[in-house]
Every structure is written in structure tokens, then in C-alpha cells.
Motif scaffolding. Structure first.
Motif, PDB file in Angstrom:
ATOM      1  N   TYR A 191      10.174  -0.347  -9.199  1.00 61.52           N
ATOM      2  CA  TYR A 191      10.272   1.085  -8.905  1.00 61.52           C
ATOM      3  C   TYR A 191      11.729   1.537  -9.078  1.00 61.52           C
ATOM      4  O   TYR A 191      12.010   2.550  -9.724  1.00 61.52           O
ATOM      5  N   ALA A 192      12.652   0.744  -8.539  1.00 59.60           N
ATOM      6  CA  ALA A 192      14.078   1.081  -8.650  1.00 59.60           C
ATOM      7  C   ALA A 192      14.498   1.153 -10.123  1.00 59.60           C
ATOM      8  O   ALA A 192      15.195   2.074 -10.534  1.00 59.60           O
ATOM      9  N   ALA A 209       0.831  -1.209   0.000  1.00 62.25           N
ATOM     10  CA  ALA A 209       0.000   0.000   0.000  1.00 62.25           C
ATOM     11  C   ALA A 209       0.868   1.263   0.000  1.00 62.25           C
ATOM     12  O   ALA A 209       0.578   2.232  -0.707  1.00 62.25           O
ATOM     13  N   THR A 210       1.957   1.236   0.774  1.00 65.25           N
ATOM     14  CA  THR A 210       2.862   2.388   0.825  1.00 65.25           C
ATOM     15  C   THR A 210       3.468   2.646  -0.547  1.00 65.25           C
ATOM     16  O   THR A 210       3.523   3.781  -1.014  1.00 65.25           O
ATOM     17  N   LEU A 211       3.907   1.561  -1.199  1.00 62.00           N
ATOM     18  CA  LEU A 211       4.517   1.718  -2.519  1.00 62.00           C
ATOM     19  C   LEU A 211       3.511   2.229  -3.539  1.00 62.00           C
ATOM     20  O   LEU A 211       3.823   3.123  -4.330  1.00 62.00           O
ATOM     21  N   VAL A 212       2.304   1.668  -3.520  1.00 57.59           N
ATOM     22  CA  VAL A 212       1.301   2.120  -4.484  1.00 57.59           C
ATOM     23  C   VAL A 212       1.042   3.611  -4.289  1.00 57.59           C
ATOM     24  O   VAL A 212       1.010   4.376  -5.253  1.00 57.59           O
ATOM     25  N   ARG A 213       0.898   4.022  -3.016  1.00 64.01           N
ATOM     26  CA  ARG A 213       0.633   5.433  -2.755  1.00 64.01           C
ATOM     27  C   ARG A 213       1.789   6.308  -3.252  1.00 64.01           C
ATOM     28  O   ARG A 213       1.597   7.297  -3.949  1.00 64.01           O
ATOM     29  N   GLN A 214       3.015   5.902  -2.929  1.00 61.92           N
ATOM     30  CA  GLN A 214       4.175   6.716  -3.305  1.00 61.92           C
ATOM     31  C   GLN A 214       4.396   6.733  -4.821  1.00 61.92           C
ATOM     32  O   GLN A 214       4.631   7.780  -5.417  1.00 61.92           O
ATOM     33  N   ILE A 215       4.313   5.566  -5.448  1.00 59.98           N
ATOM     34  CA  ILE A 215       4.564   5.500  -6.895  1.00 59.98           C
ATOM     35  C   ILE A 215       3.463   6.233  -7.656  1.00 59.98           C
ATOM     36  O   ILE A 215       3.724   6.941  -8.630  1.00 59.98           O
ATOM     37  N   ALA A 227       5.026   0.630 -13.080  1.00 60.55           N
ATOM     38  CA  ALA A 227       5.587   0.083 -11.842  1.00 60.55           C
ATOM     39  C   ALA A 227       4.478  -0.102 -10.802  1.00 60.55           C
ATOM     40  O   ALA A 227       4.431  -1.120 -10.109  1.00 60.55           O
ATOM     41  N   ALA A 228       3.555   0.854 -10.726  1.00 59.31           N
ATOM     42  CA  ALA A 228       2.448   0.735  -9.761  1.00 59.31           C
ATOM     43  C   ALA A 228       1.551  -0.446 -10.126  1.00 59.31           C
ATOM     44  O   ALA A 228       1.029  -1.142  -9.262  1.00 59.31           O
ATOM     45  N   GLU A 229       1.394  -0.677 -11.426  1.00 59.16           N
ATOM     46  CA  GLU A 229       0.539  -1.780 -11.866  1.00 59.16           C
ATOM     47  C   GLU A 229       1.111  -3.146 -11.487  1.00 59.16           C
ATOM     48  O   GLU A 229       0.362  -4.106 -11.309  1.00 59.16           O
ATOM     49  N   THR A 230       2.438  -3.230 -11.361  1.00 59.79           N
ATOM     50  CA  THR A 230       3.016  -4.515 -10.963  1.00 59.79           C
ATOM     51  C   THR A 230       2.604  -4.868  -9.533  1.00 59.79           C
ATOM     52  O   THR A 230       2.758  -5.994  -9.096  1.00 59.79           O
ATOM     53  N   HIS A 285       1.657  10.705 -10.886  1.00 56.61           N
ATOM     54  CA  HIS A 285       0.763  11.855 -11.076  1.00 56.61           C
ATOM     55  C   HIS A 285       1.582  13.147 -11.211  1.00 56.61           C
ATOM     56  O   HIS A 285       1.270  14.003 -12.026  1.00 56.61           O
ATOM     57  N   SER A 286       2.635  13.268 -10.383  1.00 50.31           N
ATOM     58  CA  SER A 286       3.465  14.475 -10.423  1.00 50.31           C
ATOM     59  C   SER A 286       4.111  14.639 -11.791  1.00 50.31           C
ATOM     60  O   SER A 286       4.228  15.751 -12.304  1.00 50.31           O
ATOM     61  N   GLU A 287       4.542  13.520 -12.376  1.00 50.89           N
ATOM     62  CA  GLU A 287       5.187  13.604 -13.685  1.00 50.89           C
ATOM     63  C   GLU A 287       4.216  14.134 -14.739  1.00 50.89           C
ATOM     64  O   GLU A 287       4.575  14.989 -15.548  1.00 50.89           O
ATOM     65  N   ILE A 288       2.996  13.622 -14.748  1.00 49.67           N
ATOM     66  CA  ILE A 288       2.096  14.053 -15.832  1.00 49.67           C
ATOM     67  C   ILE A 288       1.480  15.431 -15.553  1.00 49.67           C
ATOM     68  O   ILE A 288       1.263  16.193 -16.480  1.00 49.67           O
ATOM     69  N   ILE A 289       1.236  15.756 -14.279  1.00 43.79           N
ATOM     70  CA  ILE A 289       0.759  17.114 -13.983  1.00 43.79           C
ATOM     71  C   ILE A 289       1.895  18.109 -14.251  1.00 43.79           C
ATOM     72  O   ILE A 289       1.671  19.220 -14.725  1.00 43.79           O
ATOM     73  N   GLY A 290       3.125  17.656 -13.997  1.00 45.31           N
ATOM     74  CA  GLY A 290       4.302  18.503 -14.203  1.00 45.31           C
ATOM     75  C   GLY A 290       4.511  18.911 -15.656  1.00 45.31           C
ATOM     76  O   GLY A 290       5.299  19.811 -15.949  1.00 45.31           O
TER      77      GLY A 290
END
Lengths: 108, 357
Positions: free
Chosen positions: B184-185, B69-75, B122-125, B80-85
Motif C-alpha cells: 500500500y505504501a 480486513a481493515t487494509l482490504v476495506r481501506q485499499i 495492493a488489495a490483492e496481495t 474504487h474512489s480512483e476509478i469512480i473519480g
């Protein structure tokens, strides 16, 4: 037991708006094999290939691309890693270092 | 030949494994034949040992639900930051001052889209679905970096974003290349390679302005004045207030604390600003001989919290534009899917025809 464990490679089997997931393999230069680069969603193989070019080879990282439907990949189970690969562990005689060679013998 | 895996129901359809199932989202209740506690007892030690030995956890390995859950939230937040960016900089594509700058900026914005795609994959994995993640972004249930809620008022902002925002992102992301979760890495390795072009083009852009006319120099200084503090906020709240830090460090998702990375960034930027001939807007910035680092002034965390909560200058604009783009692109996605389905049906019919003959 649920038969063979066919999974999406790394990317799982999620769908985006009916677009399946594809795994992308890139040959970085002639003489090397294709290596898994990542995954992407695309409606069909042709679009998957185009998207893979835009996503994974923007800086000339490849000279050839493969796209494979993730659902078509059958993977070994990480849980069975030990029993599955064990048969290799007790066969050290498959390695050249297993054998004793008298000192001074060359080209062997 | 395959035993039932933890977290996998016995009737798993082909294509779904633990953590890769179509609907095994992070919020999905464990649907395991083995209950969560028993699974943790059976597989937890192997997970802990792998993390301790600096090995990577891979998608189909057992992992604690909270780790997933932590990874999904962070990734997801990262994706989202990349595409909003893409938005603040894309505003300047049509107004770039030369063809060279325009080509560079287009390549950079395209890279950001690519970074978003690496990260969504990565999140989908981990079992998250792409549609669900986008839905959570569009409905405000998942966040993106608050830095993108600031406006790009002048051309110099494109330079300041490249130098400071991408610079801060690199400082954050380099340690993530050694994150304990493999996909993710690996995504971060690709991202970091590409980010260094982003940072350099921004620095070069600012340098050109700084060495230009008086007005151009002032424009560069103004952009740096506006972007400096928000860039420092990108590293997140101070260590003693950071909610998830300790656990993430233990899991080796994070390798350094927010404050550590922020200090590293300041130390990198001070000499770079000097070489630009620009100043950083902090009167308290001074060299600490004893500690061998730059001391800097207090960060306005109230501003950070307000922007995070939605009260930044551009929050509404960014999300609205993102939703509109998604909705207006729907017919393209549907048409492509319909075309693919028709083509597949045609191929099947032809094959049958050939077999009948």
C-alpha cells in the motif's frame, strides 16, 4: 511440509475473468537492472506487456519491461527467514572489515 | 524445505501462499492447521515489533485478521474512489476549451485509472480477488469517496477538482506513503508523484479563469464555492466520531487524525486561494494568531452522511455508469481470454508436432 512454496510474487494468484496475474519489472535506464514495479492482470504475455507499458511507464519511467506470470515465481518463506538466511550471519570473515590491517598500509 | 505457514492449509496449491491465495478473501474463515489464537501467540510479537520499529509488513508475513480486513476495506475503498473519480472529469473531455486542456485532462483521467489499478493490486496481495472487489463496488457493499457524488456543472469544476479534491487527496495520501503495509505504501508513493501534476493543472486552470473575463472569474468562484465544503468532508468524520481511527493509528496504517489533516489542508489552501484572487465560502475563516492556524466554520455533517448513504446528487448515476461499463466490456474480456487460450493451445500443438518429428 508442502514442498516448494511457489507463490504469486506480491500479487497473489487471483484471477480476473480468467485473466492471470503478472508481475512487472522495469529497467528505468540502461545500466540498471530491472526492478519490480507492481502487478497487473492480462490474458496473455503480449497484452501483459502492453498493459505494463500503459500502467507503469506513462512518464518515461522505463527503457525495458519484463512481465512474468505470478504463478511462476517461487519465493522463500518469511517464516523461515531466520533459519534460511542464518548461515550467512556467522561468517563475518566474508566481509573485508573482519581483517586487521596494520596502520599505514595502503591500497588494501 | 518450507514448513506449513500460518493460515495455509497443508494442501495449498502452487500459487497460493498466506494472504495471496485465490480464495483467501478477507472474509474467508481462517483455514489454518494452527488455530487463530495459537497463531497470534506465535507470530503476534514479531508483527507488533515490526510495526513498533517502523518496519514494513509484507504480503506473506503473518498479520492479525483485523489488520488484514481493515487494509482490504481501506485499499478497496481507495481503489474504487480512483476509478469512480474518472467519471466527473471525463464528462468534460469532449468539451475542453483547447487541445492543450483536452490532452491534459485525458492524461489526468488515465492516471486515475492507473491509480485504481495500483491499489487493486495492493488489495490483492492481501488475498482479496479483483472480481470480488468490483462486485462489492457494483452492489454497493463497498464504498467510494462521497466527493464523487457531486456533479461537474461547469468547466471551472475541472479546475476546482484538481486544486481542492486532488489537493485534499494529496494531504491524505502523503502520510500513507509511510503506512505500515508495504504494498500500500509503495502504491501511494507512485500515486502521490502523479497527483501533484493533477493539482497543479487544476490550479493553473482556475488561475486562467480567475484572471479572465468577468464571467470566467465568476465561473471559477462558483466552482470553488461548491467544491470547498465537500473537499473538507473528504478527510472523514471528526476525530471523536471516527470509528476506525484509533486502531488504524496504532497499526500505523494511519499516521495523522482526520481533524489534523483537515486543518493542514485549510492552512495550505487559504494563501493559495488568495493568490488565485478567489475567496473561500466560509465567513468564519480567520487567522488564529495564538494557535498559528486558520480557524474555520462548522462542517455540515448531515450533508456528508446523506451523500454517503446514497442521497447525493449523483450517487445513482455514478454506480449505474460503472456497472454499465463493466457489463458492456464483458465481451472484450471474454474474447481476449478466448484468444489467449486458443493461442496457447496452438503453441502446445506445434510443440508436440515438432517433438514427434
Amino acid at each position: 511440509m508442502n514442498g516448494t512454496d511457489s507463490t504469486g510474487g506480491e500479487g497473489g494468484a487471483t484471477r480476473t475473468g480468467g485473466w492471470p496475474l503478472w508481475e512487472v519489472f522495469v529497467r528505468s535506464r540502461r545500466g540498471l537492472s530491472h526492478t519490480h514495479a507492481g502487478s497487473l492482470h492480462a490474458p496473455d504475455a503480449e497484452m501483459a506487456l502492453r498493459n505494463a507499458r500503459d500502467l507503469y511507464t506513462r512518464r518515461s519511467e522505463g527503457v525495458s519491461l519484463w512481465v512474468v506470470p505470478s504463478a511462476a515465481i517461487t519465493a522463500s518463506s518469511p517464516d523461515e527467514k531466520d533459519p534460511f538466511f542464518e548461515p550467512a550471519a556467522d561468517k563475518p570473515y566474508r566481509h573485508p572489515t573482519f581483517y586487521e590491517v596494520p596502520e599505514g598500509v595502503r591500497n588494501l | 524445505m518450507t514448513t506449513v505457514l500460518p493460515g495455509t492449509p497443508s494442501d495449498t496449491p502452487a500459487g497460493a501462499g498466506p494472504g495471496t491465495g485465490a480464495d483467501a478473501g478477507p472474509d474467508a474463515a481462517p483455514r489454518a492447521p494452527m488455530d487463530a489464537e495459537a497463531a497470534a501467540r506465535a507470530y503476534g510479537p514479531a508483527f507488533d515489533a515490526a510495526v513498533a520499529a517502523d518496519e514494513r509488513i509484507e504480503p506473506r508475513d503473518w498479520m492479525p485478521d483485523a489488520y488484514r480486513a481493515t487494509l482490504v476495506r481501506q485499499i478497496a475503498q481507495h481503489a474504487h474512489s480512483e476509478i469512480i473519480g474518472m467519471q466527473p472529469e471525463a464528462n468534460w473531455i469532449t468539451r475542453a476549451p483547447s487541445l492543450r486542456r483536452k490532452a491534459i485532462l485525458m492524461a489526468k483521467v488515465q492516471d486515475e485509472a492507473g491509480h485504481g489499478l495500483y491499489l487493486y493490486s495492493a488489495a490483492e496481495t492481501l488475498g482479496a480477488s479483483r472480481d470480488d472487489l468490483l462486485d462489492k463496488l457494483h452492489s454497493g457493499r463497498q464504498r467510494y469517496s462521497s466527493i464523487f457524488n457531486y456533479p461537474t456543472l461547469t468547466w471551472a469544476d475541472v479546475g476546482a477538482i484538481g486544486w481542492l479534491v486532488d489537493g485534499a487527496a494529496i494531504t491524505n495520501q502523503v502520510p500513507l506513503c509511510r503506512c505500515s503495509y508495504g504494498p500500500y505504501a509503495r502504491a501511494m508513493v507512485r500515486v502521490c508523484k502523479e497527483e501533484s501534476f493533477h493539482q497543479r493543472q487544476g490550479y493553473e486552470l482556475l488561475l486562467e479563469l480567475s484572471r479572465g473575463t468577468e464571467a470566467q472569474h465568476a465561473m471559477a468562484q462558483d466552482a470553488v464555492d461548491r467544491w470547498w465544503w465537500p473537499s473538507l468532508m473528504m478527510f472523514g468524520p471528526p476525530d471523536d466520531e471516527s470509528a476506525h481511527s484509533a486502531q488504524s493509528m496504532e497499526w500505523k496504517i494511519k499516521r495523522h487524525s482526520n481533524d489534523e489533516l483537515r486543518q493542514r489542508f485549510v492552512d495550505i489552501c487559504v494563501p493559495q486561494a488568495e493568490a488565485l484572487g478567489l475567496t473561500l465560502p466560509d465567513p468564519d475563516l480567520k487567522w488564529n494568531e495564538e494557535q498559528g492556524r486558520w480557524d474555520f466554520g462548522a462542517i455540515d455533517w448531515d450533508e456528508f452522511k446523506a451523500v454517503l448513504k446514497g442521497d447525493g446528487p449523483c450517487n445513482e448515476q455514478r454506480l449505474t455508469q460503472r456497472r454499465t461499463a463493466h457489463e458492456e466490456g464483458a465481451w472484450v474480456r471474454e474474447a481476449a481470454a478466448a484468444h489467449a487460450a486458443r493461442k496457447q493451445a496452438r503453441t502446445a500443438t506445434e510443440r508436440e508436432g515438432a517433438m514427434a518429428r
